[in-house]
Design a protein around this motif. Structure first.
Motif, short mmCIF file in Angstrom:
data_model
loop_
_atom_site.label_atom_id
_atom_site.label_comp_id
_atom_site.label_asym_id
_atom_site.label_seq_id
_atom_site.Cartn_x
_atom_site.Cartn_y
_atom_site.Cartn_z
N ALA A 154 0.83 -1.19 0.07
CA ALA A 154 0.07 -0.10 -0.10
C ALA A 154 0.83 1.19 0.11
O ALA A 154 1.96 1.19 0.53
CB ALA A 154 -0.71 -0.02 1.07
N ALA A 155 0.37 2.34 -0.65
CA ALA A 155 1.08 3.31 -0.67
C ALA A 155 1.10 4.06 0.83
O ALA A 155 -0.04 3.90 1.81
CB ALA A 155 0.40 4.35 -1.61
N ALA A 156 1.95 4.74 1.23
CA ALA A 156 2.11 5.25 2.73
C ALA A 156 2.39 6.79 2.51
O ALA A 156 3.34 7.25 1.49
CB ALA A 156 3.24 4.55 3.41
N PHE A 157 1.98 7.57 3.37
CA PHE A 157 2.06 9.00 3.30
C PHE A 157 2.47 9.45 5.05
O PHE A 157 1.80 8.93 5.88
CB PHE A 157 0.87 9.78 3.07
N GLU A 158 3.17 10.43 5.14
CA GLU A 158 3.35 11.30 6.46
C GLU A 158 2.29 12.38 6.24
O GLU A 158 2.50 13.07 5.26
CB GLU A 158 4.55 11.84 6.74
N GLU A 216 1.62 12.25 11.26
CA GLU A 216 1.48 10.69 11.45
C GLU A 216 1.23 10.25 10.23
O GLU A 216 1.33 10.36 9.12
CB GLU A 216 -0.08 10.67 12.08
N PRO A 217 1.80 8.97 10.49
CA PRO A 217 1.95 7.83 9.19
C PRO A 217 0.71 7.13 8.95
O PRO A 217 0.03 7.02 9.87
CB PRO A 217 2.98 7.04 9.85
N TYR A 218 0.41 6.96 7.82
CA TYR A 218 -0.93 6.56 7.06
C TYR A 218 -0.51 5.71 5.85
O TYR A 218 0.29 5.87 5.24
CB TYR A 218 -1.77 7.67 6.65
N THR A 219 -1.14 4.72 5.81
CA THR A 219 -1.28 3.72 4.60
C THR A 219 -2.81 3.90 3.96
O THR A 219 -3.67 4.42 4.58
CB THR A 219 -1.30 2.24 4.53
N VAL A 220 -3.03 3.49 2.71
CA VAL A 220 -4.07 3.66 2.06
C VAL A 220 -4.78 2.57 1.51
O VAL A 220 -3.83 1.72 0.71
CB VAL A 220 -4.16 5.04 1.02
N GLY A 221 -6.05 2.32 1.58
CA GLY A 221 -6.52 1.19 0.96
C GLY A 221 -7.77 1.66 0.19
O GLY A 221 -8.58 2.48 0.26
N ILE A 222 -7.95 0.76 -1.02
CA ILE A 222 -9.40 0.93 -1.65
C ILE A 222 -10.34 -0.03 -1.39
O ILE A 222 -10.16 -1.10 -1.02
CB ILE A 222 -8.64 0.56 -3.34
N LEU A 246 -10.86 2.84 -11.32
CA LEU A 246 -10.94 4.50 -11.35
C LEU A 246 -10.24 5.11 -10.03
O LEU A 246 -9.54 5.91 -10.23
CB LEU A 246 -12.50 4.94 -11.08
N LEU A 247 -10.33 4.23 -8.96
CA LEU A 247 -9.52 4.47 -7.85
C LEU A 247 -8.26 4.47 -7.85
O LEU A 247 -7.34 5.17 -7.73
CB LEU A 247 -10.24 4.11 -6.38
N GLU A 248 -7.81 3.24 -8.46
CA GLU A 248 -6.50 2.89 -8.75
C GLU A 248 -5.73 4.14 -9.79
O GLU A 248 -4.37 4.08 -9.74
CB GLU A 248 -6.24 1.51 -9.48
N ALA A 249 -6.51 4.56 -10.43
CA ALA A 249 -5.86 5.72 -11.55
C ALA A 249 -5.61 6.99 -11.02
O ALA A 249 -5.05 7.90 -11.50
CB ALA A 249 -6.90 5.75 -12.71
N LEU A 250 -6.08 7.19 -9.61
CA LEU A 250 -5.80 8.42 -8.86
C LEU A 250 -4.37 8.82 -8.65
O LEU A 250 -3.44 7.93 -8.31
CB LEU A 250 -6.54 8.61 -7.52
N PRO A 251 -4.05 9.91 -9.17
CA PRO A 251 -2.45 10.35 -8.75
C PRO A 251 -2.29 10.38 -7.24
O PRO A 251 -3.09 10.59 -6.60
CB PRO A 251 -2.51 11.74 -9.33
N VAL A 254 -4.22 11.63 -4.03
CA VAL A 254 -4.81 10.80 -2.84
C VAL A 254 -4.08 11.44 -1.36
O VAL A 254 -4.78 11.52 -0.48
CB VAL A 254 -3.97 9.43 -2.87
N ARG A 255 -3.04 11.91 -1.50
CA ARG A 255 -2.32 12.64 -0.14
C ARG A 255 -3.36 13.89 0.04
O ARG A 255 -3.68 14.17 1.38
CB ARG A 255 -0.95 13.09 -0.64
N ALA A 256 -3.52 14.55 -0.91
CA ALA A 256 -4.73 15.82 -0.71
C ALA A 256 -5.98 15.40 0.07
O ALA A 256 -6.32 15.93 0.89
CB ALA A 256 -5.03 16.50 -1.95
#
Length: 124
Positions: free
Chosen positions: A33-37, A42-48, A97-102, A106-108
């Motif tokens: 999964a993509a991960a962001f600060e 705080e650290p987050y991962t994202v799921g569809i 459609l969600l997988e195509a998001l830049p 996603v961070r925004a």
């Protein structure tokens, strides 16, 4: 997801043309999964995720779930959802459609979810 061998499960073979600047492309290239600060530090991962809408024309909706991790990365501390972002005729179409998001979008969306959570806490 395809792997070169059973011993290589952490290094998937990315499909030809995978764009790692998109959510789905990142997952295909990196096998995780993509991960962001986020804006809150705080650290987050994202799921569809997808769900049925009850709408005959567009029976599936898709949204993102942001998992907040402990700073050590060893425990889940909470989660937030984006709300429905897409509607589609099939579940695979909604996921695509969600997988195509830049990733920048996603961070925004993550930062927007955090701002909504803080606003709700301030009101409550």
């Amino acid at each position: 997801m395809k792997y070169a061998s059973a011993e290589d499960r952490l290094n998937p073979v990315a499909p030809s043309g995978a764009d790692e600047t998109t959510l789905g492309g990142y997952m295909a290239v990196h096998g995780r999964a993509a991960a962001f600060e986020a804006a809150d530090g705080e650290p987050y991962t994202v799921g569809i995720e997808t769900e049925a809408t009850g709408d005959d024309a567009l029976p599936f909706a898709g949204y993102l779930v942001f998992i907040r991790w402990a700073q050590t990365g060893t425990a889940i501390m909470g989660h937030m959802e984006s709300g429905d972002l897409v509607q589609a005729r099939t579940e695979p179409e909604a996921r695509a459609l969600l997988e195509a998001l830049p990733l920048a979008q996603v961070r925004a969306l993550l930062d927007d979810a955090i701002a909504r959570r803080h606003a709700a806490a301030d009101e409550g």
